[in-house]
Design a protein around this motif. Structure first.
Motif, PDB file in Angstrom:
ATOM      1  N   VAL A 326       0.730  -1.181   0.055  1.00  0.00           N
ATOM      2  CA  VAL A 326      -0.033  -0.038  -0.065  1.00  0.00           C
ATOM      3  C   VAL A 326       0.951   1.297   0.175  1.00  0.00           C
ATOM      4  CG1 VAL A 326      -1.638   1.205   1.258  1.00  0.00           C
ATOM      5  CG2 VAL A 326      -1.575  -1.184   1.314  1.00  0.00           C
ATOM      6  N   GLY A 327       0.592   2.308  -1.174  1.00  0.00           N
ATOM      7  CA  GLY A 327       1.439   3.388  -0.930  1.00  0.00           C
ATOM      8  C   GLY A 327       0.601   4.544  -0.421  1.00  0.00           C
ATOM      9  N   LEU A 328       1.141   5.075   0.755  1.00  0.00           N
ATOM     10  CA  LEU A 328       0.334   6.274   1.310  1.00  0.00           C
ATOM     11  C   LEU A 328       0.559   7.649   0.884  1.00  0.00           C
ATOM     12  CD1 LEU A 328       1.672   5.039   4.711  1.00  0.00           C
ATOM     13  CD2 LEU A 328      -0.413   4.397   3.810  1.00  0.00           C
ATOM     14  N   GLY A 329       1.033   7.810  -0.172  1.00  0.00           N
ATOM     15  CA  GLY A 329       1.309   9.017  -1.070  1.00  0.00           C
ATOM     16  C   GLY A 329       2.171   9.854  -0.146  1.00  0.00           C
ATOM     17  N   PRO A 330       2.592  11.192  -0.682  1.00  0.00           N
ATOM     18  CA  PRO A 330       3.620  11.890  -0.197  1.00  0.00           C
ATOM     19  C   PRO A 330       3.602  12.574   1.358  1.00  0.00           C
ATOM     20  CG  PRO A 330       2.501  13.436  -1.670  1.00  0.00           C
ATOM     21  CD  PRO A 330       1.616  11.739  -1.571  1.00  0.00           C
ATOM     22  N   GLY A 331       2.371  12.267   1.884  1.00  0.00           N
ATOM     23  CA  GLY A 331       2.432  12.822   3.235  1.00  0.00           C
ATOM     24  C   GLY A 331       0.909  13.400   3.709  1.00  0.00           C
ATOM     25  N   ALA A 332       0.294  14.307   2.816  1.00  0.00           N
ATOM     26  CA  ALA A 332      -1.065  14.848   3.155  1.00  0.00           C
ATOM     27  C   ALA A 332      -1.859  13.791   3.164  1.00  0.00           C
ATOM     28  CB  ALA A 332      -1.508  15.869   2.125  1.00  0.00           C
ATOM     29  N   ARG A 333      -2.526  13.993   4.276  1.00  0.00           N
ATOM     30  CA  ARG A 333      -3.970  12.960   4.592  1.00  0.00           C
ATOM     31  C   ARG A 333      -4.911  12.795   3.236  1.00  0.00           C
ATOM     32  NH1 ARG A 333      -5.915  10.044   8.774  1.00  0.00           N
ATOM     33  NH2 ARG A 333      -3.806   9.900   9.037  1.00  0.00           N
ATOM     34  N   ASP A 334      -5.127  13.849   2.674  1.00  0.00           N
ATOM     35  CA  ASP A 334      -6.110  13.701   1.478  1.00  0.00           C
ATOM     36  C   ASP A 334      -5.486  13.193   0.245  1.00  0.00           C
ATOM     37  OD1 ASP A 334      -4.779  16.046   1.161  1.00  0.00           O
ATOM     38  OD2 ASP A 334      -6.564  17.160   0.625  1.00  0.00           O
ATOM     39  N   LEU A 335      -4.194  12.879   0.361  1.00  0.00           N
ATOM     40  CA  LEU A 335      -3.644  12.156  -0.807  1.00  0.00           C
ATOM     41  C   LEU A 335      -3.385  10.644  -0.406  1.00  0.00           C
ATOM     42  CD1 LEU A 335      -1.070  14.765  -2.032  1.00  0.00           C
ATOM     43  CD2 LEU A 335      -2.964  14.357  -3.060  1.00  0.00           C
ATOM     44  N   VAL A 336      -3.866  10.342   0.294  1.00  0.00           N
ATOM     45  CA  VAL A 336      -3.927   9.041   0.884  1.00  0.00           C
ATOM     46  C   VAL A 336      -5.308   8.231   0.103  1.00  0.00           C
ATOM     47  CG1 VAL A 336      -4.464   7.023   2.472  1.00  0.00           C
ATOM     48  CG2 VAL A 336      -3.099   8.976   2.929  1.00  0.00           C
ATOM     49  N   THR A 337      -5.106   7.462  -0.843  1.00  0.00           N
ATOM     50  CA  THR A 337      -6.353   7.474  -1.592  1.00  0.00           C
ATOM     51  C   THR A 337      -7.396   6.568  -0.796  1.00  0.00           C
ATOM     52  OG1 THR A 337      -5.501   5.145  -2.405  1.00  0.00           O
ATOM     53  CG2 THR A 337      -4.767   6.999  -3.817  1.00  0.00           C
ATOM     54  N   PRO A 338      -8.721   6.505  -1.197  1.00  0.00           N
ATOM     55  CA  PRO A 338      -9.613   5.934  -0.354  1.00  0.00           C
ATOM     56  C   PRO A 338      -9.505   4.315  -0.354  1.00  0.00           C
ATOM     57  CG  PRO A 338     -10.872   7.453  -1.845  1.00  0.00           C
ATOM     58  CD  PRO A 338      -9.313   7.303  -2.227  1.00  0.00           C
ATOM     59  N   ARG A 339      -8.690   3.768  -1.490  1.00  0.00           N
ATOM     60  CA  ARG A 339      -8.693   2.398  -1.572  1.00  0.00           C
ATOM     61  C   ARG A 339      -7.328   1.877  -0.636  1.00  0.00           C
ATOM     62  NH1 ARG A 339      -7.514  -0.608  -7.179  1.00  0.00           N
ATOM     63  NH2 ARG A 339      -9.320   0.334  -7.644  1.00  0.00           N
ATOM     64  N   ALA A 340      -6.426   2.925  -0.660  1.00  0.00           N
ATOM     65  CA  ALA A 340      -5.414   2.817   0.366  1.00  0.00           C
ATOM     66  C   ALA A 340      -5.913   2.646   1.933  1.00  0.00           C
ATOM     67  CB  ALA A 340      -4.280   3.709   0.464  1.00  0.00           C
ATOM     68  N   ALA A 341      -6.872   3.508   2.232  1.00  0.00           N
ATOM     69  CA  ALA A 341      -7.319   3.433   3.470  1.00  0.00           C
ATOM     70  C   ALA A 341      -8.353   2.361   3.697  1.00  0.00           C
ATOM     71  CB  ALA A 341      -8.383   5.075   3.655  1.00  0.00           C
ATOM     72  N   ALA A 342      -8.876   1.881   2.882  1.00  0.00           N
ATOM     73  CA  ALA A 342      -9.661   0.590   2.743  1.00  0.00           C
ATOM     74  C   ALA A 342      -8.707  -0.429   2.981  1.00  0.00           C
ATOM     75  CB  ALA A 342     -10.701   0.401   1.636  1.00  0.00           C
ATOM     76  N   GLU A 343      -7.684  -0.485   2.376  1.00  0.00           N
ATOM     77  CA  GLU A 343      -6.587  -1.703   2.566  1.00  0.00           C
ATOM     78  C   GLU A 343      -6.289  -1.743   4.225  1.00  0.00           C
ATOM     79  OE1 GLU A 343      -6.233  -4.382   1.237  1.00  0.00           O
ATOM     80  OE2 GLU A 343      -7.193  -4.197  -0.423  1.00  0.00           O
ATOM     81  N   LEU A 344      -5.794  -0.465   4.731  1.00  0.00           N
ATOM     82  CA  LEU A 344      -5.557  -0.562   6.132  1.00  0.00           C
ATOM     83  C   LEU A 344      -6.474  -1.041   7.089  1.00  0.00           C
ATOM     84  CD1 LEU A 344      -3.812   3.050   6.093  1.00  0.00           C
ATOM     85  CD2 LEU A 344      -2.757   0.863   5.981  1.00  0.00           C
ATOM     86  N   ARG A 345      -7.726  -0.852   6.506  1.00  0.00           N
ATOM     87  CA  ARG A 345      -8.877  -1.187   7.553  1.00  0.00           C
ATOM     88  C   ARG A 345      -9.027  -2.738   7.316  1.00  0.00           C
ATOM     89  NH1 ARG A 345     -11.602   3.457   5.691  1.00  0.00           N
ATOM     90  NH2 ARG A 345     -12.665   2.239   4.138  1.00  0.00           N
ATOM     91  N   ARG A 346      -8.749  -3.149   6.064  1.00  0.00           N
ATOM     92  CA  ARG A 346      -8.853  -4.604   5.579  1.00  0.00           C
ATOM     93  C   ARG A 346      -7.884  -5.509   6.417  1.00  0.00           C
ATOM     94  NH1 ARG A 346      -9.189  -9.051   4.893  1.00  0.00           N
ATOM     95  NH2 ARG A 346      -9.530 -10.331   2.966  1.00  0.00           N
ATOM     96  N   ALA A 347      -6.472  -4.920   6.785  1.00  0.00           N
ATOM     97  CA  ALA A 347      -5.636  -5.969   7.234  1.00  0.00           C
ATOM     98  C   ALA A 347      -5.675  -6.098   8.896  1.00  0.00           C
ATOM     99  CB  ALA A 347      -4.247  -5.057   6.871  1.00  0.00           C
ATOM    100  N   SER A 348      -5.260  -7.205   9.148  1.00  0.00           N
ATOM    101  CA  SER A 348      -5.219  -7.444  10.719  1.00  0.00           C
ATOM    102  C   SER A 348      -3.552  -7.382  11.104  1.00  0.00           C
ATOM    103  CB  SER A 348      -5.597  -8.996  10.896  1.00  0.00           C
ATOM    104  OG  SER A 348      -4.793  -9.924  10.373  1.00  0.00           O
ATOM    105  N   VAL A 349      -2.715  -7.371  10.205  1.00  0.00           N
ATOM    106  CA  VAL A 349      -1.204  -6.921  10.702  1.00  0.00           C
ATOM    107  C   VAL A 349      -0.828  -5.760   9.512  1.00  0.00           C
ATOM    108  CG1 VAL A 349       1.023  -8.081  10.682  1.00  0.00           C
ATOM    109  CG2 VAL A 349      -1.216  -9.277  10.994  1.00  0.00           C
ATOM    110  N   VAL A 350      -0.093  -4.808  10.051  1.00  0.00           N
ATOM    111  CA  VAL A 350       0.262  -3.824   9.406  1.00  0.00           C
ATOM    112  C   VAL A 350       1.864  -3.768   9.549  1.00  0.00           C
ATOM    113  CG1 VAL A 350       0.532  -1.219   9.120  1.00  0.00           C
ATOM    114  CG2 VAL A 350      -1.766  -2.411   9.407  1.00  0.00           C
ATOM    115  N   VAL A 351       2.594  -3.868   8.404  1.00  0.00           N
ATOM    116  CA  VAL A 351       4.146  -3.658   8.438  1.00  0.00           C
ATOM    117  C   VAL A 351       4.721  -2.455   7.834  1.00  0.00           C
ATOM    118  CG1 VAL A 351       6.383  -5.047   7.878  1.00  0.00           C
ATOM    119  CG2 VAL A 351       4.038  -6.227   8.511  1.00  0.00           C
ATOM    120  N   GLY A 352       5.519  -1.845   8.501  1.00  0.00           N
ATOM    121  CA  GLY A 352       6.045  -0.485   7.991  1.00  0.00           C
ATOM    122  C   GLY A 352       7.161   0.042   8.835  1.00  0.00           C
ATOM    123  N   LEU A 353       7.690   1.091   8.175  1.00  0.00           N
ATOM    124  CA  LEU A 353       8.645   1.970   8.772  1.00  0.00           C
ATOM    125  C   LEU A 353       8.262   2.655  10.139  1.00  0.00           C
ATOM    126  CD1 LEU A 353      11.611   2.508   8.283  1.00  0.00           C
ATOM    127  CD2 LEU A 353      10.952   4.403   6.809  1.00  0.00           C
TER     128      LEU A 353
END
Ligand code: SAH
Length: 565
Positions: A326-353
């Motif tokens: 999942v790409g989160l965009g450059p930083g601004a919240r409104d550049l996180v796509t709705p699909r990215a947000a949906a995948e974050l809700r869909r996941a039970s495990v989140v891995v990242g920096l």
């Protein structure tokens, strides 16, 4: 079809706007007493938008109601277009989603009152898999905060659920049971049906749909497994158009997949026979197709069953975990796509920096497991994400910008085998975020080059910069400069300057879309490398790029638009 019902001028304006926005999805009801309009629309449409006070709508609709599963969704909109109220069929018929959609068009505020949405408890009827059984009782228990026990026959990639895995005390306990088996759940159990079964079918020419469906149901019953868990129906290519088989798959609501006879003949099965070998060239259709569609690790749970003109067998797949990159965009919240947000809700495990996790922590549902690590541990993060998915979980591996651009997608997918499902969610990469701030620097052919020599020898980087210079490509430098890396950017700019003039426009964008964003438009001769750091990109125009009204513009062709040079 969405029925639009209005009785006043203001209502009609709203209907017109919705009809204009969704010409193929809407039908306007107008010109008769409102009760008649509602009755007609209620019978003919699966969703209604009613421009009427909620009270009036309730009185008129009450006598028409049949059941949650049969009634259309109803959204009411007030005369002043302030609210779009999901009145009936919030989940089942989609009124909640419709209220949101209506609000996007009419700028109303959606009013959603189904308890699970209002409290952000996951609704059991909106899980990625079908749920059956005591949905109201268990949902109520979840809302009341009563312990609900999770029991899983196997691990499937579900979103996080606020459930306890501790053994429940006594038989009074509420349960969510993830199983493909037919089990006695009782009045306090929801059965979640993972897509774990494949039904293989064969049939003689002209076999009736009823015969196929009856045989499939009998086969499932023989194995004690549930129809709700059927993922695919499978057969041989030669039967791809067989009407009874095609219609049976439709009836069961699953896709039909087909395989060549040669591939089926390779599968070893318990009950090969001569008849299909003669007819279609493989000793097994039902068993072989079920096993082949189930994939590696699949096993037969019901051997071939026969009726007069059909055969059926059932295989169980190995559960497949799900890795979303999942790409989160450059930083601004409104550049996180709705699909990215949906995948974050869909996941039970989140891995990242850790710094990326911090950026989106509030988008994660309660109960998700976060595995964060510091800079550098890339390979390890990739391995962790893949291992969690292989264990059957729903994993989101996150990265800034686009997760596939100088980021985690490559090490993760280099590691992943075909035993997990992978979903990529594109994000706005730094070059694009910067370009939008600079003007239109990428209007013609362009390239991104990373100046980090951590993973790439400098000779390779230099060769690419030279090639870009010779090809007159617009260049965006990622990782342009860091504390330990100073000379690379000036060197790269000098290489470009061998082929383009000192006045060539250059854009430096630092922290695009973040609070400390800085945008500078300068020239090849004028860039000050000391203003560039690790959160910046540098975009160098080609020989046709210009600065117009302070903005960087690369023309779409080499003849400068609007005459002039
Ligand atoms: N996957 C990321 C890039 C990772 S490499 C993406 O698609 O954007 C890291 C480099 O990206 C940084 O050194 C910087 O050059 C650039 N970068 C990332 N985010 C940025 C931002 N918000 N503004 C400017 N540059 C950024």
């Amino acid at each position: 079809m969405i029925g639009l019902i209005s009785t006043t001028a203001a209502g009609r304006t709203g209907c017109d706007r919705l009809a204009a926005a969704w010409p193929d999805r809407t039908r306007a009801y107008d010109g008769a007493p409102v009760g008649d309009l509602l009755r007609a629309a209620f019978a003919e449409c699966d969703q209604l938008v009613v421009f009427l006070a909620t009270g009036a709508a309730v009185r008129l609709l009450a006598p028409l109601l049949v059941s949650k599963s049969a009634d259309p969704a109803v959204v009411t909109v007030d005369e002043a277009h302030r609210h779009a109220i999901a009145l009936l069929g919030g989940h089942a018929a989609g009124a909640n989603a419709l209220a949101q959609e209506v609000s996007a068009v009419l700028t109303t505020t959606p009013v959603i009152t189904t308890a699970t949405d209002a409290t952000s408890t996951p609704a059991l009827d909106t899980l990625p898999y079908p749920a059956e059984g005591a949905l109201p009782a268990v949902t109520r228990a979840l809302l009341d905060g009563a312990p609900v026990h999770l029991r899983s026959d196997t691990t499937w990639p579900l979103p996080p659920l606020p459930l306890t895995t501790a053994e429940p005390a006594g038989h009074e306990a509420y349960r969510v049971w993830v199983t493909d088996r037919v089990v006695e759940g009782g009045e306090r159990t929801v059965l979640v049906r993972p897509p774990g079964l494949v039904v293989g079918v064969g049939g003689s020419r002209g076999v009736a749909v009823a015969e196929v469906v009856t045989l499939v149901r009998a086969a499932l019953a023989a194995g004690g497994v549930a129809e709700g868990s059927v993922w695919r129906m499978a057969t041989v290519d030669a039967k791809a158009q067989e009407a009874g088989i095609v219609a049976a798959a439709e009836h069961l609501g699953v896709p039909l997949v087909t395989f060549g006879a040669a591939a089926l003949a390779e599968v070893s099965v318990p009950n090969p026979s001569a008849a299909p070998l003669r007819a279609v060239g493989t000793p097994s259709v039902a068993e072989a197709a079920a096993l082949l569609a189930a994939g590696p690790g699949g096993e037969l749970v019901v051997q071939k069953q026969k009726s007069a003109m059909a055969t059926a067998a059932v295989a169980r797949r190995r559960p497949r975990g799900r890795l979303a990159v999942v790409g989160l965009g450059p930083g601004a919240r409104d550049l996180v796509t709705p699909r990215a947000a949906a995948e974050l809700r869909r996941a039970s495990v989140v891995v990242g920096l850790d710094q990326y996790v911090a950026q989106i922590r509030d988008l994660l549902p309660p109960g998700s497991r976060v595995l964060e690590s510091g800079l550098g541990a890339e390979e390890e993060r990739a391995r962790t994400a893949v291992a969690e998915a292989r264990a059957g979980h729903a994993v989101a591996l996150i990265g800034s910008g686009d997760a596939g651009v100088y980021a985690m997608a490559s090490p993760a997918l280099a590691e992943a085998a075909d035993d997990i499902d992978v979903v990529g969610v594109p994000g706005v990469t730094a070059a694009l975020a910067a370009a939008a701030l600079l003007g239109a620097p990428l209007g013609h052919d362009h390239v991104s080059i990373s100046l980090s020599d951590l993973h790439t020898p400098w000779e390779v980087i230099e060769r690419r910069v030279r090639a870009a210079a010779e090809a007159d490509l617009v260049v965006t430098f990622y990782n342009p400069r860091s504390r330990g890396r100073h000379w690379q950017l000036p060197k790269a700019l000098a290489l470009l300057a061998e082929h383009r003039g000192p006045g060539t426009p250059v854009g430096v964008v630092r922290a695009a879309s973040r609070p400390d964003e800085e945008v500078t438009v300068t020239t090849l001769a004028g860039v000050d490398p000391s203003t560039v750091d690790m959160v910046s990109v540098v975009t160098v125009g080609n020989t046709a790029s210009r600065v117009v009204a302070g903005r960087m513009v690369t023309p779409r062709g080499y003849r400068w638009q609007g005459g002039g040079a």
